[in-house]
Design an enzyme around this catalytic site. Sequence first.
Site, short mmCIF file in Angstrom:
data_model
loop_
_atom_site.label_atom_id
_atom_site.label_comp_id
_atom_site.label_asym_id
_atom_site.label_seq_id
_atom_site.Cartn_x
_atom_site.Cartn_y
_atom_site.Cartn_z
CG ASP A 24 -1.79 -0.92 1.40
OD1 ASP A 24 -3.15 -1.03 0.37
OD2 ASP A 24 -1.68 -2.18 2.15
CG ASP B 269 -12.59 -2.59 -1.34
OD1 ASP B 269 -11.76 -3.66 -1.79
OD2 ASP B 269 -12.04 -1.36 -1.76
#
Lengths: 257, 216
Positions: A12, A131
């Site tokens: 990330d 998600d």
Amino acid sequence: MGLAKRIIPCLDVDNGRVVKGVKFLDIRDAGDPVEIAKRYNDQGADEITFLDITATHENRDTTANTVEKIAEQVFIPLTVGGGIRTVHDIRRMLNAGADKVSINSAAIANPDFVREAAEHFGSQCIVVAIDLKRVSADNEAPRWEIFTHGGRRATGIDAVEFAIQMVANGAGELLLTSMDRDGTKSGFDLAATRAISDAVPVPVIASGGVGNLDHLVAGVKEGGADAVLAASIFHFGQFTVPQAKRYMAEHGIEVRL
Amino acid sequence: MSSVAVIDYGMGNLHSVASALRKIDPAARVTITSDAAEILAADRVIFPGVGAIRDCMAEILRLGIDRVVRDVIASRKPLLAICVGMQALMQFSEENDGVECLSILPGRVNFFGDALQDEHGAKLKVPHMGWNQVQQTTAHPLWQNIAQDSRFYFVHSYYVQCEQSELIAATAQYGVDINAALARDNLFAVQFHPEKSSDAGLQLLTNFLHWNGRTS
């Protein structure tokens, strides 16, 4: 013997640095993305996923540069996600050396974008990142919805139906992240992973919530995942990729050792 | 010093092939080009390919790459075809409702099917994506220093079935028997991506950079 289940360390990246703790306030700096990618490559990672979590317009050059530097040194597949909204964004990342791009918000806002992307570049390089959160009560039949804005905003879209639609539109792979698990170290949402993996013909990557190596094993064996993605357990030295692979092999999972 | 031309017909990520070659041999002159003269002037040639076969074949024919590939083969220069580059060499592909290919090698490119299963009856996902074991079925200079059953990175939904079994240089299993590599004289074709296959892949590319185009 045949195809190995994949272990995918995830970077990330925020403003050029690998961070973890996306959903927490105490974002921890884990280091330089090129060095970290190289370390995972040397450890025998099967792929690397690079998620640009800033994903602002100004940041695109930095991301493309970093991807280019990684691709010069790492000869395993590289997936880049975060802020992929146009065919131009995809071409830019592929030209920088990405093998696949991961599309998230743009797929929800405009499902036809996935079709356009797959027609342009081929399904093999189009990953749709989903998600999701469980929205059913414990005593109800399980149901999951797509969430946006880091899991804060519900969309009302059923996650399994959305997954099927994305594959029909040309997604070659799905990256499932359980938003109620991400960063919790409590393990994948196995029921969601299994429901989607069984519903689609394409490979599914489980992500969100890995805290130990049993979680990786469960993702494959119970969740039916074709690949497992994790970040923190690798970034902060809790486990190495070879440790994870050996553990999975000991539990009867075929891996590339 | 060796020069390598990577044939560019607008399909896919050619930089990873080029950067893998540069990593192996920083002195190698690597060009990414669609220019026939430039391709034919190189010591060795790579014919890559990513994406759907109809678009690939359309660009190959539009740019005259079909003729260039035949000329390279006739010239006895080492030629390495990768993934859709390999598939394009066959006679016909089932992809995109059926596409005529270059007919340089005898055989077809078939879809894995929607009901693909492993030997235990478990459902197999398509595309075949990830690291699978490659069984070398013939001795070849390109297999030098690569262990039998090494894993290479595959990503494809269609697989090659060559009609001449003596051309098969490697197989892999994914519900069906895949031709993982074909070899004929100065031509070597692989379904997997050596440029994405870590050490085993880099070794195969190293072998290609040292190959004189003969099989013995």
